[in-house]
Design an enzyme around this catalytic site. Structure first.
Site, PDB file in Angstrom:
ATOM      1  CG  HIS A 210      -1.961   0.995   1.289  1.00 16.29           C
ATOM      2  ND1 HIS A 210      -1.718   2.341   1.491  1.00 16.29           N
ATOM      3  CD2 HIS A 210      -3.300   0.881   1.130  1.00 16.29           C
ATOM      4  CE1 HIS A 210      -2.877   2.998   1.464  1.00 16.29           C
ATOM      5  NE2 HIS A 210      -3.852   2.134   1.239  1.00 16.29           N
ATOM      6  CB  CYS A 248      -4.358   3.494  -2.001  1.00 12.48           C
ATOM      7  SG  CYS A 248      -5.448   4.582  -1.073  1.00 12.48           S
ATOM      8  CG  HIS A 277      -7.265   0.324  -1.207  1.00 14.46           C
ATOM      9  ND1 HIS A 277      -6.534   0.552  -0.061  1.00 14.46           N
ATOM     10  CD2 HIS A 277      -7.562  -0.997  -1.209  1.00 14.46           C
ATOM     11  CE1 HIS A 277      -6.404  -0.593   0.606  1.00 14.46           C
ATOM     12  NE2 HIS A 277      -7.000  -1.540  -0.070  1.00 14.46           N
ATOM     13  CG  ASP A 325      -9.666   3.464   0.386  1.00 11.45           C
ATOM     14  OD1 ASP A 325      -9.794   2.655   1.308  1.00 11.45           O
ATOM     15  OD2 ASP A 325      -8.648   4.146   0.235  1.00 11.45           O
ATOM     16  CG  HIS A 326     -11.019   5.500   3.743  1.00 12.86           C
ATOM     17  ND1 HIS A 326      -9.966   6.338   3.903  1.00 12.86           N
ATOM     18  CD2 HIS A 326     -10.527   4.249   3.974  1.00 12.86           C
ATOM     19  CE1 HIS A 326      -8.893   5.659   4.232  1.00 12.86           C
ATOM     20  NE2 HIS A 326      -9.200   4.386   4.272  1.00 12.86           N
ATOM     21  CE1 TYR A 339     -11.881   0.494   5.216  1.00  8.26           C
ATOM     22  CE2 TYR A 339     -10.959   1.892   6.940  1.00  8.26           C
ATOM     23  CZ  TYR A 339     -10.819   1.205   5.757  1.00  8.26           C
ATOM     24  OH  TYR A 339      -9.627   1.210   5.101  1.00  8.26           O
TER      25      TYR A 339
END
Ligand code: DNO
Length: 363
Positions: A210, A248, A277, A325-326, A339
């Site tokens: 990552h 990401c 991500h 992702d988030h 999350y």
């Protein structure tokens, strides 16, 4: 033609969160979850029976478990202490135990002391939703203050990469990294990767690093996975597809000098992105500094062109795993920052929509 991406959703485990596998199963297009075992201290072997039980539990709910995020790397490996060899042996055993039950990709990071850093976990947006945000002026000089903020603002959940027992010794951690500069950290990453690659090849498990979040140095700590050059270095230093990337989009784009689209295109083409991500960010003061918040996934809500992001993967033969992702906290939801269920589910629907459009357009 490539239409092999697999949509996934990060899940922390039944005793670690209130989002259930049944709920995840109901999100259209989600095939699998991205799992972890937050309670296993970093450096220890993940016991085979625990892996077997987790995979069974996920499969019993009609989902697959092929990606782990993360098997964290012990600081002794990152620092390069003599004890690293013991932890590397443990890591290899964990890879074997995971492979035996079908895990294909391991996401990890090589950031010293801290995983991701944000200044605000509850940043209020005008539409009423809350999100993660990074404003340089709000990052304290003393990292301990940041830790105190995080321990207040996480709604009772452990944040990934911010395990309390490890961070209790933050002073000690800064001490052991005192002589580790970027070159040393690179050397230690290569040492680690070279040691585990034969096991990865044998077990058919791909490592996927990552990027640093944010992709520049913080608190004087070295950061080595920040941009195109770093990713190129990584791929060449240990030149096998088993040494790959978790791309990401948010982390890479947090440095506006990074061309996130070109990076996605290049490393997808090179067959090194095993896990994506996908998130959008909104620069707060473009041209002035790097401050941003994590916006809804939709292009017009943030600063990134999500069509181009998904296209970069799609058109260059991406066959890996994707997850939104988030997400923001919306509709009154509370939970682990980044999350929640709802906004990530919207992210899935959107990414799937872009993917379907690209597929049909290409036919
Ligand atoms: C944050 C995550 C990171 C990521 C690790 C991978 O939400 O993206 O914590 O899981 O850096 O090891």
């Amino acid at each position: 033609r490539n239409n092999l991406m697999e949509m996934t959703f990060r899940w922390y485990g039944a005793d670690q969160e209130k989002i259930t596998l049944d709920q995840i199963r109901e999100i259209p297009g989600v095939k699998g979850v991205v799992g972890c075992m937050m309670d296993i201290p970093v450096g220890e072997v993940w016991p085979e029976e625990r892996v077997a039980a987790l995979v069974k539990q996920v499969e019993d709910h009609g989902l697959t478990l092929k990606v782990i995020e993360s098997v964290n790397i012990h600081d002794d490996i990152k620092v390069g202490l003599p004890s690293r060899d013991k932890y590397i042996e443990n890591y290899k055993q964990t890879i074997r135990n995971l492979a035996k039950y079908g895990i294909k990709v391991i996401c990890y990071n090589f950031m010293p002391v801290f995983d991701w850093i944000k200044s605000d976990l509850d940043y209020q947006l005008p539409d009423g939703s809350k999100t993660l945000c990074f404003e340089k002026k709000d990052i304290p000089d003393d990292p301990q203050e940041l830790l105190d903020t995080y321990s207040k603002g996480t709604n009772g959940f452990t944040l990934p990469g911010w395990e309390p027992e490890r961070l209790a010794q933050v002073k000690h951690l800064f001490e052991i990294y005192k002589d580790v500069d970027e070159d040393k950290l690179r050397e230690n990453l290569v040492y680690f990767l070279k040691a585990i690659m034969p096991t990865c090849e044998e077990c058919d498990v791909k490592m996927a690093i990552h990027p640093d979040d944010p992709p520049y140095s913080m608190f004087g700590l070295p950061r080595i996975i920040k941009n195109r050059e770093d990713l190129d270095w990584l791929c060449n230093a240990v030149d096998t597809p088993y040494n790959g990337i978790t791309l990401c989009t948010g982390s890479i784009a947090e440095d506006p000098a990074n061309d996130v689209y070109a990076i996605l295109e290049e490393f997808t083409r090179r067959g090194r992105i095993h896990f994506a991500h996908v998130r959008n960010i909104k620069y707060l003061h473009p041209g002035e500094n790097k401050d941003f918040y994590e916006s809804a996934h939709l292009s017009e809500e943030g600063s990134l062109d999500m069509y181009r992001i998904v296209q970069a993967l799609h058109d260059n033969g991406f066959t890996g795993f994707i997850r939104p992702d988030h997400g923001r906290m919306i509709w009154g939801e509370t939970g682990r920052p980044g999350y929640g269920l709802f906004d990530r589910a919207l992210g899935v629907a959107y990414i799937n929509g872009l993917w379907e459009a690209l597929e049909k357009k290409g036919k």
